[in-house]
Enzyme design. Structure first.
Site, PDB file in Angstrom:
ATOM      1  N   ASP A 155       0.846  -1.185   0.000  1.00  0.00           N
ATOM      2  CA  ASP A 155       0.000   0.000   0.000  1.00  0.00           C
ATOM      3  C   ASP A 155       0.887   1.242   0.000  1.00  0.00           C
ATOM      4  OD1 ASP A 155      -2.286   1.828   0.685  1.00  0.00           O
ATOM      5  OD2 ASP A 155      -3.327  -0.054   1.025  1.00  0.00           O
ATOM      6  N   HIS A 230      -3.759   6.245   3.264  1.00  0.00           N
ATOM      7  CA  HIS A 230      -4.434   5.021   2.813  1.00  0.00           C
ATOM      8  C   HIS A 230      -3.828   3.767   3.418  1.00  0.00           C
ATOM      9  CE1 HIS A 230      -5.724   1.947  -0.167  1.00  0.00           C
ATOM     10  NE2 HIS A 230      -6.783   2.713  -0.335  1.00  0.00           N
ATOM     11  N   SER A 559     -11.038  -0.752  -0.925  1.00  0.00           N
ATOM     12  CA  SER A 559      -9.788  -0.696  -0.160  1.00  0.00           C
ATOM     13  C   SER A 559     -10.025  -0.946   1.318  1.00  0.00           C
ATOM     14  CB  SER A 559      -9.129   0.684  -0.317  1.00  0.00           C
ATOM     15  OG  SER A 559      -8.401   0.777  -1.498  1.00  0.00           O
TER      16      SER A 559
END
Length: 773
Positions: A155, A230, A559
């Site tokens: 990620d 994220h 996600s």
């Protein structure tokens, strides 16, 4: 000044100092571009399969000599090479002309050559909703469960100072883990601990395809540190420590925790500014496999349509991981439409997104005392009522009203919107909603009401008070504004509402099947919580938070659902360490539910229309049931090869995937007999029989009985209709006979097969497309 604020201030100073170094680096890349930019080069991945060379140094040397055969010199090869894949498989990535790429593709040692592509990232009460409502429930599972399961997260990195990553109560780093903690910008060895046990970063592919990081004008760290938020969010959702009294400005207040809080995290930062290069992802997968992770979690994927399995870096890397016993959980994508699901290879667990039983109401109070229900994440107070104006009535000189209605940049007249709440509309479902509020603020607007019939349940944050309303509320608003000479309104701060119904519902943005590559494999596989999920965040990542620095944030996407499933896989791996990736996939899929909290079939946002297996796969995950599924459908890499052979894969394509010369059986095994937990037939011509094998995991003798929910127009029977098991590990096969009596005109019909022994229910969805009788 509190310690957190002091750390942030120090970090901001370091960021400013770093800009000097970035300018120097940028000058280097400009020079690099001048030298290489005119040669029509692209970034290619040269994949060479498994290798038997003694170590990474030998592989790198051999790669350079091979590359020199097309560049003309070893020095030239070293200049254009970016990544060397040396551990789990052999290969490299390099800046090549199409002619050089073709020359390499013709070499005997080379399996395949394909261009590296960019993959976007697919951007919590969620664990309570999944019935893991306390850590005690997790701890009370029959635990010899050690905290040695390692989850690799590919990620955007991690914010290691987050409370979610403290390592209280964890033992030493598992001996099996061979990874490292790579230092870099504002990241040292001390940023790893017994929770974050490894951290690496990869940027060569991204920079080759997008230019130097320094040219972005955004905050970044050339290290595993996360500047986007994220990666921090996904990692903490998987394995974050339990933190009490967490919220986003008071919204969603409660306990933040990961689903597998005892698991360890290995961080592989391959994403920058929400984009991830194939070449960097493949390098991360190469390292992760060699490092000894048990689960790989990828909240990212290709832009639809997905390339074939044989030309996809993620599919190739995932296949090698699968061979090494590593389960790969990946997001299905946020592309709204049918046939857009990604990460659809049968050796990848593909995850859709759905809601939980929580809403964020941001209501509008009109001047006539009526209240309109809206949705957003709005912590901002609007102290009084302000005038209302629709964007189309506030067009700047020379701007068509239609353009102004969607609140594009420079379309609104500041003299008309100043001090007012602007009502905006959508041009397309993919519009950037946050951007509209920025443009309204630029014109002097004090608030925004966005008419959004699609994503009204998605919690967006805006730079000014803002909310989303559906079509029904829009009609009421329009009627009020038409009747009132001087309409006014006030947008209130968000209120968190719990135990809402119906839930779950498949999120409007969640990508759908059918699988465009092998449509007999139903994708996505399952759905999990992915709407408005609270988890840890990077405090320097303010783009999606309305320019506000936060340590925990609420965002949506597949996600967010992917790490929920990754955590469930880790729990199962702890309890069943000998289980294969396919067995864990089966446990998660066959125990999933298709009912909401009203005990009705799960619907799909925004209108609650009945969802299908192309929305949610086998259903919504049920973690506690998945620990003890009763029966599993297992398969290995040989079964996958047989399946691909049956779909017409050529020896060259199979070599692309495996790195080995494969000869298919003649005749091949029927594709429908691939032992997948879900059952799809995309081209049914008349009656068809298929076979499956289940393995029993339980205590003592038991009998499972088949129960069938018949698809419309198809009779289904199972032989034998009862499976009698005596000991755990016992395998039994059965046959399913489909007899169609009605064509489906190119559409799929759905049903299911459930095996039940009165305690366990092992369910497989059916998706059939009947072309002829």
């Amino acid at each position: 000044m509190n310690p957190t604020a002091k750390k942030l201030q120090q970090l901001q100073f370091l960021i400013a100092m770093k800009r000097v170094a970035q300018v120097i680096t940028l000058l280097f890349f400009i020079n690099f571009a001048l030298v290489h930019g005119a040669t029509n080069t692209k970034h290619y991945i040269v994949y060479m399969g498994k290798h038997s060379l003694p170590n990474s140094e030998f592989v790198t040397t051999a790669n350079c000599y091979l590359l020199a055969s097309v560049t003309g010199s070893l020095h030239g090869a070293q200049k254009v090479a970016l990544h060397h894949y040396t551990k789990s498989f052999r290969g490299f990535s390099a800046m090549l002309t199409p002619q050089q790429a073709q020359q390499l593709a013709e070499k005997d040692a080379v399996v395949s050559v394909f261009e590296s592509r960019m993959n976007p990232v697919h951007a919590t009460r969620s664990w309570d909703f999944l019935d893991i409502d306390s850590i005690n429930q997790y701890n009370q599972l029959p635990m010899n469960l050690k905290s040695d399961v390692v989850i690799g997260v590919i990620d955007s990195g991690v914010w290691p100072e987050s409370e979610s990553f403290n390592d209280n109560g964890l033992g030493p780093v598992p001996e099996k883990f061979k990874g490292e903690c790579a230092p870099g910008d504002n990241f040292t060895l001390t940023n790893c601990n017994r929770k974050i046990i490894g951290a690496r970063f990869y940027s060569k592919g991204f920079e080759a395809e997008n230019g130097p990081l320094e040219s972005s004008n955004s905050i970044f760290f050339r290290s595993p540190r996360d500047s986007d938020g994220h990666g921090t969010h996904t990692a903490s959702t998987i394995a974050g420590h339990m933190i009490r009294n967490v919220s986003l400005f008071g919204m969603a207040r409660g306990i933040a925790r990961g689903g597998a809080p005892k698991a360890r995290l290995a961080i592989y930062k391959a994403c920058w500014f929400n984009l991830c290069s194939d070449a960097d992802i493949l390098s991360a997968m190469d390292d992760a496999i060699n490092d000894g992770v048990d689960i790989l979690s990828l909240s990212l994927g290709p832009i639809p349509p997905e390339p074939s399995y044989f030309e996809s870096a993620i599919s190739v890397g995932a296949f090698h991981a699968f061979q090494e016993g590593i389960l790969i959980s990946a997001s299905a994508g946020n592309s709204f439409f049918p046939k857009t699901a990604t990460n659809v290879a049968p050796w990848i667990l593909s995850v859709a997104a759905s809601s939980i039983d929580r809403q964020f109401n941001t209501n509008i109070y009109l001047g006539n005392s009526k209240i309109l229900k809206g949705f957003s994440l709005n912590p901002l107070q609007m102290g009084t009522f302000y005038g209302l104006i629709v964007g189309s009535a506030a067009a700047a000189p020379g701007v068509p009203a239609a353009n102004a209605s969607i609140c594009k940049n420079n379309t609104l007249d500041p003299t008309l919107v100043k001090g007012k709440i602007v009502v905006c509309t959508l041009e397309e479902v993919t519009d950037d909603r946050r951007e509209k509020a920025i443009f309204v603020r630029q014109g002097g607007g004090v608030g925004m009401i966005l008419i959004d019939p699609f994503a009204k349940d998605v919690g967006f944050q805006f730079v000014i008070p803002g909310t989303l309303i559906g079509q029904e509320e829009a009609h009421e608003l329009q009627a009020y504004m038409t009747m009132e000479k001087n309409p006014v309104a006030r947008i209130y701060p968000t209120q968190t509402v719990l135990k809402t119904k119906p839930a779950p519902q498949v999120a409007v943005f969640s990508s759908r099947g059918p699988n465009i590559i092998t449509p007999d494999i139903i994708k996505p596989d399952v759905t999990g919580p992915g709407l408005n999920i609270l988890a840890a965040w990077s405090p320097v990542a303010t783009e999606v938070t309305g320019e506000r620095s936060v340590s925990y944030n609420i965002i949506s996407g597949t996600s967010m659902s992917c790490p929920h499933v990754s955590a469930v896989a880790a729990i199962i791996k702890s309890y069943r360490p000998s289980w294969s990736p396919a067995a864990i996939m089966s446990a998660i899929m066959t125990t999933a539910t298709v009912l909401d909290n009203n005990n009705q079939l799960i619907g799909r946002d925004p209108n609650g229309t009945e969802a299908t297996p192309f929305d949610y796969g086998s259903g919504h995950i049920n973690p506690l049931a998945a620990i003890n599924p009763g029966l599993i459908y297992d398969f290995d890499s040989h079964d996958i090869i047989n399946f691909l052979c049956s779909t017409g894969a050529s020896p060259a394509q199979l070599k692309n995937l495996t790195g080995e010369i494969i000869h298919c059986q003649n005749p091949p095994t029927s594709s429908h007999n691939f032992n997948y937990p879900s059952i799809g037939v995309s081209n049914m011509n008349g009656s068809l029989s298929i076979c499956r094998i289940v393995t029993y995991f339980g205590e003592g003798p038991t009998v499972y009985v088949a129960q069938i929910n018949h698809p419309t127009g198809v009779n289904v029977s199972v032989t034998p209709a009862k499976l009698k098991f005596t000991t755990t590990g016992e395998k039994m096969s059965f046959r399913i006979d489909f007899i169609p009596f009605e064509k489906t005109d190119g559409s799929f019909v759905f049903g299911d097969l459930t095996w039940s022994n009165g305690i366990h229910r092992v369910r497989s969805p059916l998706a059939l497309n009947v072309l002829s009788l």
